[in-house]
Design a protein around this motif. Structure first.
Motif, PDB file in Angstrom:
ATOM      1  N   VAL A   8      -6.460  -1.753  -0.902  1.00  0.00           N
ATOM      2  CA  VAL A   8      -5.759  -1.365  -2.125  1.00  0.00           C
ATOM      3  C   VAL A   8      -6.625  -1.794  -3.306  1.00  0.00           C
ATOM      4  O   VAL A   8      -6.995  -2.966  -3.425  1.00  0.00           O
ATOM      5  CB  VAL A   8      -4.372  -2.028  -2.206  1.00  0.00           C
ATOM      6  CG1 VAL A   8      -3.736  -1.761  -3.568  1.00  0.00           C
ATOM      7  CG2 VAL A   8      -3.476  -1.504  -1.091  1.00  0.00           C
ATOM      8  N   ASP A  24       0.813  -1.211   0.000  1.00  0.00           N
ATOM      9  CA  ASP A  24       0.000   0.000   0.000  1.00  0.00           C
ATOM     10  C   ASP A  24       0.853   1.270   0.000  1.00  0.00           C
ATOM     11  O   ASP A  24       0.435   2.296  -0.544  1.00  0.00           O
ATOM     12  CB  ASP A  24      -0.969  -0.005   1.187  1.00  0.00           C
ATOM     13  CG  ASP A  24      -0.270  -0.153   2.520  1.00  0.00           C
ATOM     14  OD1 ASP A  24       0.542  -1.085   2.652  1.00  0.00           O
ATOM     15  OD2 ASP A  24      -0.527   0.641   3.442  1.00  0.00           O
ATOM     16  N   THR A  74      -5.206   3.604  -2.503  1.00  0.00           N
ATOM     17  CA  THR A  74      -5.425   2.988  -1.199  1.00  0.00           C
ATOM     18  C   THR A  74      -6.483   3.773  -0.432  1.00  0.00           C
ATOM     19  O   THR A  74      -6.476   5.003  -0.429  1.00  0.00           O
ATOM     20  CB  THR A  74      -4.126   2.968  -0.378  1.00  0.00           C
ATOM     21  OG1 THR A  74      -3.158   2.162  -1.056  1.00  0.00           O
ATOM     22  CG2 THR A  74      -4.357   2.386   1.007  1.00  0.00           C
TER      23      THR A  74
END
Length: 375
Positions: A331, A231, A259
């Motif tokens: 994500v 992420d 994200t």
């Protein structure tokens, strides 16, 4: 004396090898299968055409190699894929072939990988015996830029990858080709910011580098959420993307990786409804989702999510947080969807107010408001 209960076997990791026509998938697969660590790998190949010539090139024990019939894995071949995997299991369970510890599936160059992943995520039996380890996408260093421009399939293949392998870099021998390779690397970094890019000609595409791309570290068997989610890399790529103007007419410019994160615990009902609405509204455009969720009902046992388009793998809970980062992190890789749309939807389910937004606009822009109030 009663026998001890038989535990189900450990799911066998599956690596999906994809990449556009001529990128060098079979060459890479052949090289990998020569490595001692790949000796117990079963191979499935989907070859488009009546005769799968590439099947003759795979140097591996034939009894554990299944050549899927004519057709493309992204459409009717899905039934053949499930049948091929079941056939491998039957032959292994019956002792007809040596036990194998992993499976490699090579797709055709025109295949959309998503439906293949659906099989691994949703088949009622296969989901118990196999687990997706990762998607490896092969990209031609010489022709990759033109392929991304001309073929949206190649963009999807790169966007959902866990590892990217550049081939033919040894042919990059002119300033023009060097410049093209640099531009290709930049585009791949935007498409799949969490995927390491490996140079096959430099010997970087080893089994150790390509395998073990799933949630659990292959060496320690302990969840490695940071590596799996990537992420931080996704957030950095998103931030860098805001600072540069891009050509919106290119296929890959329609792809966004971003994200969604929060420190606050999320109720199971809220995350269920959020995912259901995202899948129902944007399912075809949600190329891939990975996430870890801090549940309000059970904050010490995070929920792990993994989805492709409208299909969500059965969620699982970890026995504990693997590190000090206890945020909920999702994500997402999407096509033709602005990240702000998903973020507003997530905030609405979390009950977060739209800061510095006038009341009337907040009402009409609220993604959960009745259709008659929305603009």
């Amino acid at each position: 004396m009663s026998e001890a209960p038989r535990l189900p076997p450990e799911p066998i990791p599956v690596t999906l090898l994809t990449g556009f026509l001529g990128a060098g998938k079979t060459t890479l697969l052949n090289a990998l299968l020569q490595q001692p660590g790949m000796a117990d790998t079963a191979v499935l190949i989907n070859e488009f055409g009546e005769i799968g010539l590439d099947h003759l090139l795979v140097q591996h024990f034939d009894d554990a190699t299944v050549l899927l019939a004519s057709g493309c894995l992204c459409c009717t071949i899905r039934g053949d894929l499930a049948e091929g995997l079941e056939q491998l299991l039957r032959r292994m369970d019956n002792g007809a072939i040596p036990p194998f510890r992993r499976v490699a599936i090579e797709t055709t160059g025109l295949a959309d990988p998503a439906p293949i992943l659906h099989v691994l995520m949703m088949h009622p039996y296969l989901v118990m015996r196999f687990r997706l380890d990762g998607v490896v996408t092969v990209v031609d260093a010489v022709n990759g830029l033109g392929t991304l421009d001309a073929h949206p399939e190649s963009v999807r293949q790169a966007a959902i990858s866990d590892r990217i392998v550049l081939t033919k870099t040894d042919l990059v021998d002119t300033p023009a080709r060097e410049s093209g390779l640099a531009a290709l690397r930049q585009r791949l970094a935007r498409l799949a910011p969490g995927a390491p890019v490996l140079d096959a000609a430099k010997g970087e595409a080893t089994p150790q580098a390509l395998l073990g791309a799933g949630l659990y570290d292959p060496a320690t068997k302990i969840p490695d959420v940071s590596r799996w989610l990537a992420d931080e890399a996704v957030s950095a790529a998103e931030e860098a993307s805001r600072a540069h103007a891009h050509d919106e007419n290119r296929h890959d410019e329609r792809i966004r990786a971003f994200t969604v994160a929060t420190d606050a615990p999320v109720s199971a009902a809220a995350i269920d409804m959020f995912l259901e609405l995202v899948r129902g509204t944007h399912g075809a455009k949600l190329l891939r989702l990975k996430g870890i969720v801090k549940l309000a009902e059970d904050p010490e046992h995070p929920l792990v999510l993994h989805g492709v388009q409208h299909v969500l793998h059965p969620p699982s809970q970890l026995p504990a947080w693997p590190d000090d980062d206890r945020r909920t992190r999702l994500v997402m890789i999407v096509r033709d969807v602005e990240p702000a749309v998903i973020r507003r939807l997530f905030d609405a389910f979390m009950g977060l107010p739209a800061v510095d937004t006038p009341d009337r606009i907040a009402m009409t822009d609220n993604p959960l408001a009745p259709a008659t109030l929305r603009r």
